[in-house]
Scaffold this motif. Sequence first.
Motif, PDB file in Angstrom:
ATOM      1  N   GLU A  49      -3.718   1.002  15.911  1.00  0.00           N
ATOM      2  CA  GLU A  49      -2.814   1.443  14.857  1.00  0.00           C
ATOM      3  C   GLU A  49      -1.603   2.011  15.573  1.00  0.00           C
ATOM      4  OE1 GLU A  49      -2.443   4.336  10.940  1.00  0.00           O
ATOM      5  OE2 GLU A  49      -4.383   4.163  11.958  1.00  0.00           O
ATOM      6  N   ASN A  56       2.084   8.341   6.904  1.00  0.00           N
ATOM      7  CA  ASN A  56       3.060   7.275   7.106  1.00  0.00           C
ATOM      8  C   ASN A  56       4.490   7.721   6.800  1.00  0.00           C
ATOM      9  OD1 ASN A  56       2.039   7.348   4.380  1.00  0.00           O
ATOM     10  ND2 ASN A  56       3.138   5.454   3.954  1.00  0.00           N
ATOM     11  N   SER A  71      -3.436  -4.356   7.101  1.00  0.00           N
ATOM     12  CA  SER A  71      -3.378  -2.965   6.638  1.00  0.00           C
ATOM     13  C   SER A  71      -2.154  -2.727   5.763  1.00  0.00           C
ATOM     14  CB  SER A  71      -3.365  -2.005   7.836  1.00  0.00           C
ATOM     15  OG  SER A  71      -4.531  -2.151   8.609  1.00  0.00           O
ATOM     16  N   VAL A  72      -1.042  -3.399   6.082  1.00  0.00           N
ATOM     17  CA  VAL A  72       0.145  -3.333   5.222  1.00  0.00           C
ATOM     18  C   VAL A  72      -0.197  -3.877   3.838  1.00  0.00           C
ATOM     19  CG1 VAL A  72       2.472  -4.246   4.867  1.00  0.00           C
ATOM     20  CG2 VAL A  72       1.768  -3.483   7.146  1.00  0.00           C
ATOM     21  N   HIS A 114      -2.466  -1.410   1.945  1.00  0.00           N
ATOM     22  CA  HIS A 114      -1.716  -0.249   1.456  1.00  0.00           C
ATOM     23  C   HIS A 114      -0.928  -0.597   0.194  1.00  0.00           C
ATOM     24  CE1 HIS A 114       0.208   3.665   1.745  1.00  0.00           C
ATOM     25  NE2 HIS A 114       1.395   3.095   1.651  1.00  0.00           N
ATOM     26  N   SER A 152       6.626   0.553  -0.758  1.00  0.00           N
ATOM     27  CA  SER A 152       5.462   0.616   0.130  1.00  0.00           C
ATOM     28  C   SER A 152       5.946   0.684   1.568  1.00  0.00           C
ATOM     29  CB  SER A 152       4.582  -0.625  -0.081  1.00  0.00           C
ATOM     30  OG  SER A 152       3.435  -0.573   0.737  1.00  0.00           O
ATOM     31  N   ARG A 166       4.550   0.798   5.413  1.00  0.00           N
ATOM     32  CA  ARG A 166       3.494   0.662   6.415  1.00  0.00           C
ATOM     33  C   ARG A 166       2.114   0.836   5.801  1.00  0.00           C
ATOM     34  NH1 ARG A 166       6.856   4.275  10.771  1.00  0.00           N
ATOM     35  NH2 ARG A 166       8.306   2.636  11.456  1.00  0.00           N
ATOM     36  N   TYR A 167       1.397   1.902   6.210  1.00  0.00           N
ATOM     37  CA  TYR A 167       0.023   2.130   5.758  1.00  0.00           C
ATOM     38  C   TYR A 167      -0.310   3.597   5.981  1.00  0.00           C
ATOM     39  CZ  TYR A 167       0.516   0.175  10.406  1.00  0.00           C
ATOM     40  OH  TYR A 167       1.026  -0.155  11.636  1.00  0.00           O
ATOM     41  N   ASP A 223      -6.368   2.994   5.333  1.00  0.00           N
ATOM     42  CA  ASP A 223      -5.967   1.605   5.165  1.00  0.00           C
ATOM     43  C   ASP A 223      -6.457   0.714   6.306  1.00  0.00           C
ATOM     44  OD1 ASP A 223      -4.653   2.112   2.751  1.00  0.00           O
ATOM     45  OD2 ASP A 223      -2.796   2.658   3.765  1.00  0.00           O
TER      46      ASP A 223
END
Length: 369
Positions: free
Chosen positions: A98, A115, A162-163, A166, A302, A304-305, A309
């Motif tokens: 990450e 984030n 993960s994006v 999220h 939105s 990133r995450y 996530d």
Amino acid sequence: MTVTKNSLSSNRAFVLHPGGTFTFEQREIPALESDRDVLVRIVATGLCGSDVHYWQHGRIGRYVVEAPIVLGHESSGVIVKCGKNVTGLRVGDRVMLEPGFACNICHYCRGGRYNLCEAMRFAATPPYDGTLAKYYRAPSESCYKLPQHISHRDGSLIEPLSVAVHSCRLAGSMQEKSVAIFGAGPVGLLCCAVAHAFGASTVVAIDIVASRLATASKYGATHTYQMSTESSDRNAQDLVASIGLEYGVDVVLDATGAEPCLACGIHALTRGGTFVQVGLGNPTPTVPVGQICDKEVVFKGSFRYGPGDFQLAIDLLNSCRVNVDGLVTHEFSFDRAEDAFKNVVSRVGIKSVIYGPDVDEYEAKKRSD
């Protein structure tokens, strides 16, 4: 067991310079900054649109390439060194990174939205170097073990997955709802896969390129729609009619950032629907605000995450509720990294991956099982 610095080879890196030129450089092997850090030998790195944007335009918003920088942030690798207080990980573990390190003490971090941390150190976001190098240092809590049946190559997809996770979570419950996703690139297709895994009854993949829609059903899309050069509201009418929805789409995710997609998505939404902006394009697009107000649309950005996530993305892969087979269509050795950037610009295939220095292709594609 740990590996000493003296036993590690030099740290070759692929470096972007202001003005858009690339060079290969030998850099210092990153030192562990705390007893909870690990050193990872990078095996595979997926190319993101942001990497290409920094190369071609030198900036994204307030983040400007003012000094040489190593790009790349979608990476998997093998731990080669552990700090003495690292738990749950050991040398030799296959991990996904990450790539953002928050401060963990600010208002946003303490509120569970790390984030949004203003002190975030995110890989390949100026001035912080990314992962297109042989070695990368990371806090151990930013490393996740790869599922046994996932290769390093496909493990590099966990970051964009993960994006998608999220953005789908921001949309709220998708159970038995209709979801339209603009953009059939890597993030858009992964949004399709997550929406399907989250219980959406209708998942529509939308793009202007027919070839990109050809494989969308493999990643959870129940319908596809190729946008035309007609007006946004006409495209929206055709889209809704083509999938047989009486009142419009419940949820729209825009993974393109393109103004026509944004407008079409808002026109296609049902009253009280939810729109999530996932991709970035023109920072100040023309938006049909009248439609947003008239329909009382929920419009969300939105970024990133956040907490949970990455783990959920891995769980979706581990349970086979999301399948990423075939998303990586082009693979490049480290020596051909610049060719990978050019390939992404040409919009050939879906996802391009660069292998780390001295990485054997067999290692990158091998699964633990």
